[in-house]
Design a protein around this motif. Structure first.
Motif, PDB file in Angstrom:
ATOM      1  N   ALA A  35       0.836  -1.211   0.000  1.00  0.00           N
ATOM      2  CA  ALA A  35       0.000   0.000   0.000  1.00  0.00           C
ATOM      3  C   ALA A  35       0.870   1.260   0.000  1.00  0.00           C
ATOM      4  CB  ALA A  35      -0.929  -0.002   1.214  1.00  0.00           C
ATOM      5  N   MET A  36       2.076   1.160   0.588  1.00  0.00           N
ATOM      6  CA  MET A  36       2.972   2.315   0.593  1.00  0.00           C
ATOM      7  C   MET A  36       3.515   2.559  -0.824  1.00  0.00           C
ATOM      8  SD  MET A  36       4.798   1.217   4.157  1.00  0.00           S
ATOM      9  CE  MET A  36       5.757   2.652   4.532  1.00  0.00           C
ATOM     10  N   TYR A  37       3.872   1.469  -1.525  1.00  0.00           N
ATOM     11  CA  TYR A  37       4.331   1.618  -2.924  1.00  0.00           C
ATOM     12  C   TYR A  37       3.184   2.108  -3.798  1.00  0.00           C
ATOM     13  CZ  TYR A  37       8.726  -0.465  -1.603  1.00  0.00           C
ATOM     14  OH  TYR A  37       9.942  -0.667  -1.005  1.00  0.00           O
ATOM     15  N   GLY A  81      -0.700  14.019   3.926  1.00  0.00           N
ATOM     16  CA  GLY A  81      -1.762  14.321   4.880  1.00  0.00           C
ATOM     17  C   GLY A  81      -3.142  13.828   4.483  1.00  0.00           C
ATOM     18  N   GLU A  82      -3.277  13.329   3.251  1.00  0.00           N
ATOM     19  CA  GLU A  82      -4.609  12.904   2.792  1.00  0.00           C
ATOM     20  C   GLU A  82      -4.725  11.370   2.833  1.00  0.00           C
ATOM     21  OE1 GLU A  82      -7.283  12.885  -1.294  1.00  0.00           O
ATOM     22  OE2 GLU A  82      -5.335  13.889  -1.309  1.00  0.00           O
ATOM     23  N   ASN A  83      -5.845  10.877   3.355  1.00  0.00           N
ATOM     24  CA  ASN A  83      -6.108   9.429   3.352  1.00  0.00           C
ATOM     25  C   ASN A  83      -6.378   8.994   1.913  1.00  0.00           C
ATOM     26  OD1 ASN A  83      -7.373   6.941   3.363  1.00  0.00           O
ATOM     27  ND2 ASN A  83      -8.652   7.375   5.162  1.00  0.00           N
ATOM     28  N   VAL A  84      -5.472   8.166   1.361  1.00  0.00           N
ATOM     29  CA  VAL A  84      -5.612   7.775  -0.051  1.00  0.00           C
ATOM     30  C   VAL A  84      -6.056   6.309  -0.224  1.00  0.00           C
ATOM     31  CG1 VAL A  84      -4.077   9.505  -1.080  1.00  0.00           C
ATOM     32  CG2 VAL A  84      -3.089   7.377  -0.207  1.00  0.00           C
ATOM     33  N   LEU A  88      -6.044   3.342  -3.929  1.00  0.00           N
ATOM     34  CA  LEU A  88      -4.867   2.485  -4.088  1.00  0.00           C
ATOM     35  C   LEU A  88      -5.081   1.271  -4.976  1.00  0.00           C
ATOM     36  CD1 LEU A  88      -3.574   2.398  -0.393  1.00  0.00           C
ATOM     37  CD2 LEU A  88      -2.905   3.953  -2.226  1.00  0.00           C
ATOM     38  N   ARG A  89      -6.338   0.848  -5.172  1.00  0.00           N
ATOM     39  CA  ARG A  89      -6.573  -0.479  -5.773  1.00  0.00           C
ATOM     40  C   ARG A  89      -7.032  -0.456  -7.223  1.00  0.00           C
ATOM     41  NH1 ARG A  89      -3.746  -3.499  -2.450  1.00  0.00           N
ATOM     42  NH2 ARG A  89      -3.668  -2.244  -0.577  1.00  0.00           N
ATOM     43  N   THR A  90      -6.714   0.579  -7.975  1.00  0.00           N
ATOM     44  CA  THR A  90      -7.119   0.593  -9.389  1.00  0.00           C
ATOM     45  C   THR A  90      -6.028  -0.095 -10.232  1.00  0.00           C
ATOM     46  OG1 THR A  90      -6.016   2.665  -9.901  1.00  0.00           O
ATOM     47  CG2 THR A  90      -8.259   2.839  -9.027  1.00  0.00           C
TER      48      THR A  90
END
Ligand code: DC
Length: 220
Positions: A35-37, A81-84, A88-90
């Motif tokens: 998820a970080m990548y 700072g933004e919850n992304v 992430l899963r596209t």
């Protein structure tokens, strides 16, 4: 250093589902390094970076402030700072993450962050290089695999349940291409650490795999 379990393996082998169960049962924090990548890839896409151009990737790393938090037991990834999490899963992000994660400078930044997190808490961490690079002294290393067709079938079911149109052969071809890229890249390729226990999850249930990992940990 906290206690740690390192789980590596190709996409779709069930790492994150299993790591979540294991971490909950042991009271450890689960860290999904993929998820970080992916968050880094979201950043690169928003900057219009051409993934085949290392200079472009590298000049945009410093402006990505990535951090991890936990809300209601779920990992939340923050990008500047933004919850992304919801981005992430596209397929676009998967493809970009597979390319930008091959960059040594991207890896250096995220590995440092991952090692810092494992210093202060007990973690179950999953990824591709956790047992080999991030946590080489981890108490238990698991290399979790499953056949490409089985992994394609799992992904196909997920997409169908979401109401998306898809073709299983294309999904399998995609998985093979991504495996090849992850396993043959120059920097920290996906490979089994010498001291990792290999588990093939093709014909095991999620619970069977999780129980096996917990019993291996308790034997240590
Ligand atoms: O596990 P995932 O599919 O969410 O990972 C996204 C991409 O990041 C994938 O191409 C592999 C890469 N990755 C990596 O290189 N190292 C890690 N520790 C985790 C993921």
């Amino acid at each position: 250093m906290g206690s740690s379990i390192a789980i590596d393996g190709p996409a779709g082998a069930g790492k994150s589902t299993i790591a979540k169960i294991v971490s909950k049962k042991l009271g450890f924090i689960y860290i999904d390094t993929g998820a970080m990548y992916r968050a880094m890839a979201v950043h690169m896409i928003s900057k219009g970076v051409d993934a085949s151009d290392a200079d472009q990737i590298e000049s945009n790393i410093d402006s990505a402030d990535i951090s991890i938090g936990h809300e209601n037991g779920e990992q939340v990834v923050y990008l500047n700072g933004e919850n992304v999490n919801s981005r992430l899963r596209t397929e676009e992000v998967s493809a970009m993450a597979s390319k930008t994660s091959a960059n040594a400078k991207v890896r250096e930044k995220l590995v440092e962050l991952q090692q810092k997190m494992a210093k202060t808490t007990n973690v179950v961490m999953d990824g591709r290089d956790i047992g080999t690079v991030v946590l080489p002294d981890s108490e238990l290393k698991i290399y979790l695999t499953a056949g490409t067709r089985v992994r394609a079938e799992r992904r196909y079911k997920e997409l169908i349940e979401k109401g998306e149109n898809c073709n299983i052969d294309e999904i399998e071809a995609d998985i093979k291409e991504r495996d090849h890229r992850d396993m043959t890249r120059e920097n920290s390729p996906l490979k089994k650490a010498d001291d990792a226990v290999e588990i093939d999850s093709s014909y095991m249930t999620i619970e069977e795999v999780a129980d096996k990992i917990i019993s291996l940990y308790n034997e240590k």
